[in-house]
Design an enzyme around this catalytic site. Structure first.
Site, PDB file in Angstrom:
ATOM      1  CG  HIS A  77      -1.720  -1.196   1.480  1.00 14.81           C
ATOM      2  ND1 HIS A  77      -2.459  -1.852   0.523  1.00 14.81           N
ATOM      3  CD2 HIS A  77      -1.844  -1.929   2.621  1.00 14.81           C
ATOM      4  CE1 HIS A  77      -3.019  -2.928   1.068  1.00 14.81           C
ATOM      5  NE2 HIS A  77      -2.658  -2.999   2.327  1.00 14.81           N
ATOM      6  CG  ASP A 232       3.362  -7.510   3.784  1.00 13.91           C
ATOM      7  OD1 ASP A 232       2.231  -7.592   3.263  1.00 13.91           O
ATOM      8  OD2 ASP A 232       3.629  -6.675   4.671  1.00 13.91           O
TER       9      ASP A 232
END
Length: 480
Positions: A77, A232
């Site tokens: 993000h 991730d």
């Protein structure tokens, strides 16, 4: 050998695995976070590259010479804004930055179909609202923005010279048509952008370019391919074989995540469940995301003056389940699932004269577990059938905390060999999938089970009353 590099929030981890998928070597380097204003969380993109070089160089040179392909993973993000010369225009606005809450409402008003297209409710942590904030508050920077990259993809640019990303990380921008696995012109236009501002899209095991000759020489490697990799959480799932429909994991890093793999796009934005692409083809996933997990452990360790997590766990264990009435609400950076509230903050409730450091430590461990239980509840409301959770991340090192979490979630926890390595392992496996021309499903098998924690009925019973009170806690503090 295959190299996986994970660009985390607190540091970079580089891991080399062998042909059997076993970890042969690793290196790490730290990164700091800047919080110049309330709700802000930023990092210098150049610090990622410096830490990446340090982490890779910490690996045995003989292993580096044997690397055949590289995969990337990273914090999702983050809005990394680059100019025409690919130079950062400002610090990256990170995933746990909460300044753009007003822009979220504005974005949903501009695109009524946003939740249908992206599969997600607009949240301040996502990339798109951050760009609306920049356009409004830093218009001169917005006007100079040529490319927007996610953190791991800025590192990719330094490594290969290519502007590219993978589907899982791209989905977290909420500019992606998640079902179609393509950029959405409508969502981009709502932010004053178009596809020319975006990196090229790849699946996690596809080559996005090759290592620059100068980097290869500096690292003592060949000019090897660099694959798409994953955000991730998706990369962490790949690393422990959570790639088939219904497979699930619990990631205990800076944030806490419950991740469920899906064989189809399955959105449920009403309860702030994330629905993203997985890092492997034709696969999606759902997530419950909690902005503070292991970070709460570090915080209370500093607060109570202990040396670190290991000592904290030992002190908390002296209290025992139900041994303190102190209650902790773990919203130090706001919260996503299920509240979608960037402005709420953490709190201790029911403190007494005899509440001491061990009691606070125990309350924090329980509070994070209760937050995770909230996330599992709404995932089940979204149709997820979670029978057990594979545990990864730094928090996976504590079986004591695992017993608390298993009891609070009433769900078995499975600890896997290499699970503490996290996303870097998945990135390396995606690199191996490309190099060996084998499907990710064949490469990304579940590692050996090192231990298993079943929910303890006695602990669950002692936590039940506090969990009920925790459920009421948010409503009491949200307007404070």
């Amino acid at each position: 050998m295959f190299l996986g590099i994970d660009i985390g929030t607190s540091g970079v981890k580089a891991v080399v695995i062998d042909d059997q998928g076993l970890v042969a070597g690793q290196g790490t380097a730290g990164i700091t976070v800047s919080r110049p204003h309330d709700l802000w969380s930023e990092q210098s993109p150049d610090s990622w590259w410096q830490a990446t070089e340090a982490a890779v160089r910490a690996i045995d040179p003989a292993l580096r010479r044997s690397v055949r392909a590289i995969g990337l993973a990273g914090q999702m993000h983050g809005a990394t804004l680059l100019d025409e010369q690919d130079r950062p225009l400002r610090p990256c606005i990170l995933w746990n930055d909460g300044r753009s809450f007003a822009e979220c409402a504005e974005l949903e008003e501009r695109v009524p179909a946003l939740r249908e297209i992206s599969g997600n409710i607009a949240m301040p942590g996502f990339t798109a609202p951050k760009l609306l904030w920049v356009a409004k508050h830093e218009p001169e920077i917005f006007a100079r923005t040529r490319t927007i990259l996610l953190p791991k993809d800025f590192v990719r640019l330094q490594m290969t010279g290519e502007r590219a990303t993978d589907m899982s990380d791209a989905a977290g921008t909420i500019w992606l048509d998640t079902a179609a696995r393509a950029w959405s012109p409508e969502l981009l236009a709502a932010c004053g952008l178009d596809t020319s501002h975006m990196p090229a899209l790849y699946e996690g095991n596809e080559a996005t370019g090759v290592l620059r000759a100068s980097v290869a020489e500096a690292w003592g490697m060949g000019i090897v391919p660099v694959v798409g990799g994953g955000g991730d959480n998706a990369a962490g799932a790949v690393g422990v074989g959570v790639v088939r429909n219904g497979d699930a994991l619990l990631s205990l890093g800076t944030s806490g995540v419950i991740f469920v793999a899906n064989d189809r796009f399955s959105p449920n934005p009403a309860e702030a469940v994330h629905a993203f692409c997985h890092a492997i083809p034709d696969t999606w996933h759902q997530m419950a995301v909690h902005l503070s997990a292991a970070s709460c452990i570090d915080w209370v360790a500093r607060l109570t003056g202990v040396s670190g997590p290991a000592e904290l766990f030992a002190r908390a264990e002296t209290v025992g389940p139900g041994g303190t009435d102190a209650l902790f609400l773990p919203y130090l950076s706001g919260e996503r699932t299920p509240h979608n509230d960037s402005r709420v903050r953490g709190a201790f409730l029911h403190l007494e004269n005899d509440t001491d450091g061990p009691a606070l430590a125990r309350a924090v461990l329980e509070g994070v577990a209760f937050g995770l239980a909230d996330g599992l509840r709404v995932l089940k409301n979204a149709g997820a059938d979670v029978r057990e959770l594979a545990v990864i991340g730094g928090g996976a090192r504590s079986s004591y905390w695992g017993r608390i979490i298993a009891a609070a979630l009433e769900t078995p926890l499975v600890y896997l060999s290499g699970g503490e390595v996290g996303p870097a392992l998945g990135a390396a496996r995606l690199a191996q999938s490309h190099a060996e021309r084998v499907s990710p499903a064949e490469i990304c098998v579940r590692p050996h089970v090192s231990s298993r924690i079943e929910p303890d009925p006695e602990i669950a019973e002692k936590l039940a009353r506090k969990r009920e009170l925790f459920g009421k806690g948010y409503s009491h503090i949200k307007d404070f």
